[in-house]
Enzyme design. Sequence first.
Site, PDB file in Angstrom:
ATOM      1  N   CYS A  68     -35.914  -3.260  38.292  1.00 35.66           N
ATOM      2  CA  CYS A  68     -34.886  -3.249  39.334  1.00 35.66           C
ATOM      3  C   CYS A  68     -35.289  -2.379  40.522  1.00 35.66           C
ATOM      4  O   CYS A  68     -35.004  -2.706  41.677  1.00 35.66           O
ATOM      5  CB  CYS A  68     -33.563  -2.775  38.756  1.00 35.66           C
ATOM      6  SG  CYS A  68     -33.671  -1.162  37.926  1.00 35.66           S
ATOM      7  N   HIS A 111     -30.145   1.914  36.961  1.00 36.37           N
ATOM      8  CA  HIS A 111     -30.315   0.630  37.639  1.00 36.37           C
ATOM      9  C   HIS A 111     -30.317   0.847  39.146  1.00 36.37           C
ATOM     10  O   HIS A 111     -29.409   1.487  39.693  1.00 36.37           O
ATOM     11  CB  HIS A 111     -29.193  -0.323  37.243  1.00 36.37           C
ATOM     12  CG  HIS A 111     -29.360  -1.718  37.756  1.00 36.37           C
ATOM     13  ND1 HIS A 111     -30.521  -2.439  37.582  1.00 36.37           N
ATOM     14  CD2 HIS A 111     -28.503  -2.536  38.446  1.00 36.37           C
ATOM     15  CE1 HIS A 111     -30.371  -3.641  38.112  1.00 36.37           C
ATOM     16  NE2 HIS A 111     -29.166  -3.717  38.653  1.00 36.37           N
ATOM     17  N   ASN A 119     -27.600  -7.118  44.138  1.00 36.16           N
ATOM     18  CA  ASN A 119     -28.222  -6.906  42.834  1.00 36.16           C
ATOM     19  C   ASN A 119     -29.501  -7.732  42.729  1.00 36.16           C
ATOM     20  O   ASN A 119     -29.845  -8.496  43.637  1.00 36.16           O
ATOM     21  CB  ASN A 119     -27.229  -7.277  41.725  1.00 36.16           C
ATOM     22  CG  ASN A 119     -27.520  -6.587  40.405  1.00 36.16           C
ATOM     23  OD1 ASN A 119     -28.545  -5.930  40.236  1.00 36.16           O
ATOM     24  ND2 ASN A 119     -26.625  -6.735  39.447  1.00 36.16           N
TER      25      ASN A 119
END
EC number: 4.1.2.-
Length: 358
Positions: free
Chosen positions: A165, A305, A325
């Site tokens: 991520c 994250h 995201n």
Amino acid sequence: MARLLLLLVGVLIACAAGARAGSEFLAEDNPIRQVVDGMHELESSILKAVGNSRRAFSFARFAHRYGKSYESSEEIQKRFQVYSENLRMIRSHNKKGLSYSMGVNEFSDLTWDEFKKHRLGAAQNCSATRRGNHKLTSAILPDSKDWRESGIVSPVKSQGSCGSCWTFSSTGALEAAYAQAFGKGISLSEQQLVDCAGAFNNFGCNGGLPSQAFEYIKYNGGLMTEEAYPYTGHDGECKYSSENAAVQVLDSVNITLGAEDELKHAVALVRPVSVAFEVVDGFRSYNGGVYTSTTCGSDPMDVNHAVLAVGYGVEGGVPYWLIKNSWGADWGDQGYFKMEMGKNMCGVATCASYPVVA
């Protein structure tokens, strides 16, 4: 009589065309038939393993939609049980009338531990942001901001089953900075960061931080494009070529740990900012609204994250961050989510930074 003959000829032609189309559909190499056959085979194997209940049909539709494949009846039964448990959690949450909703998505047949292993990175101590270097000004900030409207936010990508991520957060910030500076879009290489940025306290598919990725690019000499260094979603050997560097980082700017006023100032007046936060179970099923949590932490060692803050606003009286995201455009609200603003929710302002490009 002539009209009748013409009508009969038309019917015969239509019937012949229909028969020909039917025979073409039945041909084994017809891709539509292959898809239909595959769907029926998947549904049949699932219903055979778990029965013909309404929940079983729901699971079969889920498996088809997300291209799932299960190796055995035992695996089907296990995934069906997990899916059922997640579905109960989703329905229970949605009955509470909270500020955000949950829904079924591609992660609904995974346990929380499985999801954490493949989608989240290990906690990273982002000590670089304890003393930030973003300069606040007296400028009046707009009530809302969405950098997508300016055309500098690149499309949503998917990190796959790799805890990378941090690389997507980094490239997202760099792609926005590049588009803002040069007036054209670019897609940069996450895989280069996965493979090559380890010396800067990053760990490939096991996690890292955008601030450390920016430092790597700055001292390494540049980052290649996605086309030149494509994403594999696995740790690999570094194949960086300085001749193919597409963007350089002159410097990076850190937001002081937890300072949402600085983060809002940067998002409003500078450009999208890389941020990180702690994902707890339930967030993976986010489907819309303003996300909030009473169980996530906000310390540097809590965050797991990294994402990209591209704006902010107010919904239903609740101020929020608008965040991109890296779980694909089918997740959440077309790949985005809203996070409550004003409480450093889940550490959203704990590890925030943005690059300056050349």
